[in-house]
Design an enzyme around this catalytic site. Structure first.
Site, mmCIF file in Angstrom:
data_model
loop_
_atom_site.group_PDB
_atom_site.id
_atom_site.type_symbol
_atom_site.label_atom_id
_atom_site.label_comp_id
_atom_site.label_asym_id
_atom_site.label_seq_id
_atom_site.Cartn_x
_atom_site.Cartn_y
_atom_site.Cartn_z
ATOM 1 N N ASP A 67 -119.420 32.893 39.290
ATOM 2 C CA ASP A 67 -117.967 32.890 39.492
ATOM 3 C C ASP A 67 -117.575 32.704 40.953
ATOM 4 O O ASP A 67 -118.419 32.768 41.855
ATOM 5 C CB ASP A 67 -117.355 34.184 38.922
ATOM 6 N N ASP A 136 -115.524 48.243 33.635
ATOM 7 C CA ASP A 136 -114.859 48.029 32.346
ATOM 8 C C ASP A 136 -115.723 47.195 31.392
ATOM 9 O O ASP A 136 -115.248 46.748 30.356
ATOM 10 C CB ASP A 136 -113.507 47.338 32.564
ATOM 11 N N HIS A 138 -117.145 44.235 32.158
ATOM 12 C CA HIS A 138 -117.104 42.780 32.339
ATOM 13 C C HIS A 138 -118.445 42.244 32.830
ATOM 14 O O HIS A 138 -119.206 42.946 33.495
ATOM 15 C CB HIS A 138 -115.940 42.348 33.252
ATOM 16 N N GLU A 143 -113.171 39.607 31.874
ATOM 17 C CA GLU A 143 -112.561 40.918 31.733
ATOM 18 C C GLU A 143 -112.422 41.275 30.246
ATOM 19 O O GLU A 143 -112.510 40.401 29.382
ATOM 20 C CB GLU A 143 -111.168 40.913 32.386
HETATM 21 P P1 PGA Z 1 -120.996 45.433 41.589
HETATM 22 O O1 PGA Z 1 -120.093 44.584 40.607
HETATM 23 O O2 PGA Z 1 -122.381 44.872 41.503
HETATM 24 O O3 PGA Z 1 -120.387 45.238 42.936
HETATM 25 O O4 PGA Z 1 -120.934 46.843 41.108
HETATM 26 C C1 PGA Z 1 -120.551 44.223 39.361
HETATM 27 C C2 PGA Z 1 -119.478 43.451 38.621
HETATM 28 O O5 PGA Z 1 -118.286 43.723 38.818
HETATM 29 O O6 PGA Z 1 -119.836 42.583 37.817
#
Ligand code: PGA
Length: 276
Positions: A67, A136, A138, A143
């Site tokens: 992304d 959450d 994702h 999302e």
């Molecule tokens: P993080 O994020 O590795 O910074 O915890 C993971 C994500 O949001 O996919």
């Protein structure tokens, strides 16, 4: 799904890096799906160390990132282009023309997204997709409520994700609301999915994805349907798993040849046949 509980971030990261190394040594022209965020940073450090000290060769690899923020140029300090350069790509011998990261500055997002999907297919599909998980549930920037069959497209971030990612931006600068992300369906087509999660803050999402219902409200839960998904968590991230003892028991009692396989270059191929 194979759920591997490791004592801490260090051992979990090392195992994740070893799985990626095994693929790269077996298939030097593999296609890797890469992730950003805090979770893979230590793993990328380990891959860089392997490149420098153990001759791990990136010269034939192709990469596709999950992304990017819409509206951020590759040079922006918080862009995922910049993140990847700083945390991995500028430190290894990868060819620049084999690096793919969604273009947050594209003027035609739908066409760009279709082309991104086509490029993945043209490269032969993703051999291993590295993933983190949001609080959450994702994956990528898919999302909750994302279609479980979705493809690369524009998405709108939730308020919580915007807040969680503010730490990567300067205080006066806002996190972009829109992103381009591979879809859940795109991720599911990777031959292996390797999801890493560390820390207590991820415990609820990990339990929901591994033991909860398959639902678009927790997009990572679709990995329950993946024929070769590996989840590596530390004790803190495993703390809400109801069957944690069983997962530990499975891993501790793997037939010795399966453990030995993990050290060998053909680990990925043999692992998928033997442990699902
Ligand atoms: P993080 O994020 O590795 O910074 O915890 C993971 C994500 O949001 O996919």
């Amino acid at each position: 799904m194979e759920i591997i509980i490791q004592p801490d971030l260090h051992s979990g990261t090392e195992l994740g890096a070893r799985i990626m190394e095994a693929l790269i040594r077996t298939k030097p022209n593999a296609v890797l799906g890469l992730a950003t965020g805090s979770t893979p940073v230590a793993l990328y450090c380990e891959l860089i160390r392997m490149h420098r000290e153990e001759g791990l060769d990136f010269s034939q690899l192709t990469t596709f990132n999950l992304d990017e923020y819409v509206g951020l140029s590759a040079k922006h300090p918080a862009s995922y282009h910049r993140f990847m350069q700083e945390n991995l790509l500028s430190h290894v011998n990868i060819r620049h023309d084999r690096i793919h990261i969604p273009d947050g500055m594209t003027e035609d997002i739908p066409t760009f997204c279709r082309d991104y999907e086509a490029a993945i297919v043209k490269a032969g599909g993703i051999d291993l997709q590295l993933l983190g998980i949001g609080h959450d549930g994702h994956i990528g920037f898919n999302e909750p409520s994302s279609s479980l069959g979705s493809r690369t497209r524009i998405k709108t971030l939730t308020e919580n994700t915007v807040a969680a990612n503010q730490r990567f931006f300067s205080s006066e600068e806002k996190v972009p609301l829109h992103v381009i992300t591979m879809g859940v369906g795109t991720i599911m087509e990777a031959r292996t999915c390797l999801l890493l999660a560390f820390g207590k803050g991820k415990a609820e999402a990990v339990a929901a994805m591994a033991e909860g219902p398959i639902t678009a409200m927790c997009p990572a839960s679709i990995l329950q349907m993946h024929p070769h998904a590996i989840l590596i968590v530390d004790e803190a991230a495993a703390s809400q798993l109801k069957r944690a003892d069983y997962y530990r028991h499975v891993y501790a009692n793997k037939p010795p040849f399966q453990h030995r396989e993990m050290q060998k270059p053909n680990f990925i191929a043999s692992h998928s046949e033997l442990t699902q």
